[in-house]
Design an enzyme around this catalytic site. Structure first.
Site, PDB file in Angstrom:
ATOM      1  N   GLU A 257       0.851  -1.193   0.000  1.00 23.20           N
ATOM      2  CA  GLU A 257       0.000   0.000   0.000  1.00 23.20           C
ATOM      3  C   GLU A 257       0.885   1.240   0.000  1.00 23.20           C
ATOM      4  O   GLU A 257       1.823   1.350   0.793  1.00 23.20           O
ATOM      5  CB  GLU A 257      -0.910   0.000   1.230  1.00 23.20           C
ATOM      6  CG  GLU A 257      -1.778   1.251   1.353  1.00 23.20           C
ATOM      7  CD  GLU A 257      -2.704   1.200   2.570  1.00 23.20           C
ATOM      8  OE1 GLU A 257      -3.112   0.087   2.955  1.00 23.20           O
ATOM      9  OE2 GLU A 257      -2.989   2.273   3.143  1.00 23.20           O
ATOM     10  N   GLU A 262      -2.522  11.410   3.447  1.00 27.18           N
ATOM     11  CA  GLU A 262      -3.581  11.194   4.429  1.00 27.18           C
ATOM     12  C   GLU A 262      -3.634  12.419   5.338  1.00 27.18           C
ATOM     13  O   GLU A 262      -2.599  13.014   5.655  1.00 27.18           O
ATOM     14  CB  GLU A 262      -3.302   9.962   5.276  1.00 27.18           C
ATOM     15  CG  GLU A 262      -3.369   8.647   4.522  1.00 27.18           C
ATOM     16  CD  GLU A 262      -3.112   7.471   5.448  1.00 27.18           C
ATOM     17  OE1 GLU A 262      -4.085   6.807   5.852  1.00 27.18           O
ATOM     18  OE2 GLU A 262      -1.935   7.219   5.767  1.00 27.18           O
TER      19      GLU A 262
END
Length: 372
Positions: A257, A262
């Site tokens: 990932e 974020e």
């Protein structure tokens, strides 16, 4: 009388043999003396070595990053040259000119030497030390893009959706129900708008959208640029990220990932980049962050550059974090196969709460571009 004749003949024969031996020995000595001649020795002289580093100037004292050098050697009475580049590579030719490209990333020092040979095999040598920078070739071929310039639903040839709550809130204890409704995802005025809303829907208290390029666009290595403005509100969790396209066969985190961006609303302004691998997932140690006070009022370009050696995250081309493990294997480096892009705004998680006064907020995306 007969014995005398025999003895005389024998004496003559012995004498002849002695004369022949002495004669041959004498001729041999003369011949060996004549053959003692010093062998020819030709030693090259006046050896010069010139090294030009491509792109070297006052602003780029170690070259332009290509790692290319041009070496020229010349010497009197030389018939060939052997160049050594300080890293184990050698090139031999008769011209004395050679182009060579270093490939080890970063800025490194090398000793470049050359040996000049004459026709008799005699030599002369010299060397120079150089300092040269090698960078990866730029990703400048646009292979995927969405400028979001047509109002309405996002282009379904490029984007699909995850619908619902996922297992355990998509594994993070999230509180939203993802939809593909226009209320949660739409293109308006040149922007993609993903909106998280506080509302009762399918048993949940919040809705939002999670769109992805899985099975529509997947790629290995490149530069991803996403220009975005982030939502307000404690409890919001917008993300721009990627997952390995083999997730359905190998699972997570074996698929790898790559979290390009974020942002948690309760820590407003801190944007994080991270990686999840079998050696570091969940509470991962592979991450970096930047503090940007205006993430919800201004657009920023969130970037990842991914190749076979490293993954570099940046915001507006200011590097946030570089991942380059010393040992690359399936535990630390599952990033050798295709990944797909995900855009979403989550609400809440297993380790933070949502502001009870939250009503709705949107992540606006100006464009998504992928270069190789």
């Amino acid at each position: 009388m007969l014995d005398f004749i025999k003895n005389s003949k024998l004496n003559v024969l012995v004498g002849l043999i002695l004369i022949i031996i002495i004669s041959c020995g004498s001729e041999g000595d003369d011949s060996s003396l004549d053959s003692v001649i010093d062998p020819e020795v030709i030693t090259p002289s006046n050896l010069l070595l010139t090294i030009d580093i491509v792109g070297l100037d006052s602003e780029n004292p170690n070259g332009d990053g290509t790692g290319v050098v041009y070496c020229t050697a010349s010497a009197t009475d030389a018939i060939k040259y052997e160049f050594k580049f300080g890293n184990g590579d050698e090139i031999t030719n008769t011209s004395g000119s050679v182009e060579y490209q270093y490939t080890d990333r970063g800025t490194n020092n090398y000793i470049v030497s050359v040996i000049a040979f004459s026709k008799t095999g005699d030599t002369i040598n010299t060397f120079q030390q150089i300092k040269i920078t090698v960078q990866r070739a730029p990703f400048d071929n646009l292979i995927f893009f969405d400028e979001f310039d047509i109002d309405g639903s996002p282009d379904d040839s490029k984007w699909g959706y995850n619908i619902g709550t996922g297992d355990n809130g998509w594994g993070n204890g999230e509180k939203e129900y993802y939809t593909d409704r226009a209320e949660n995802v739409i293109v308006e005025d040149g922007f993609l708008k993903i909106t998280a809303i506080k509302e009762d829907y399918e048993g949940e208290k919040y809705t939002s959208a999670r769109m992805l390029t899985q099975d529509k666009f997947e790629f290995t290595y490149g530069r991803v640029e996403v220009r975005a403005k982030l939502p307000f509100g404690s409890g919001t969790w917008p993300a721009i990220w990627m997952l390995g396209a083999n997730i359905d066969t190998v699972g997570w985190p074996a698929c790898g990932e790559i979290d390009i961006m974020e942002h948690w609303g309760h820590n407003h302004g801190t944007v994080q980049s991270a990686l999840h691998t079998p050696s570091s997932y969940g509470n991962t140690t592979n991450h970096g962050a930047q503090l940007l006070e205006d993430v919800s009022n201004e657009f920023h370009v969130y970037i990842v550059e991914w190749d076979d050696e490293e993954i570099v995250f940046s915001v507006d081309d200011k590097v946030t974090y570089t991942y380059n493990p010393a040992t690359k294997n399936d535990k630390t480096w599952p990033f050798t196969a295709d990944q797909f892009i995900i855009l979403n705004v989550a609400m809440g998680g297993s380790w933070f709460e949502i502001d009870p006064d939250f009503t709705e907020s949107s992540m606006l995306i100006d464009y998504v571009r992928v270069y190789q």
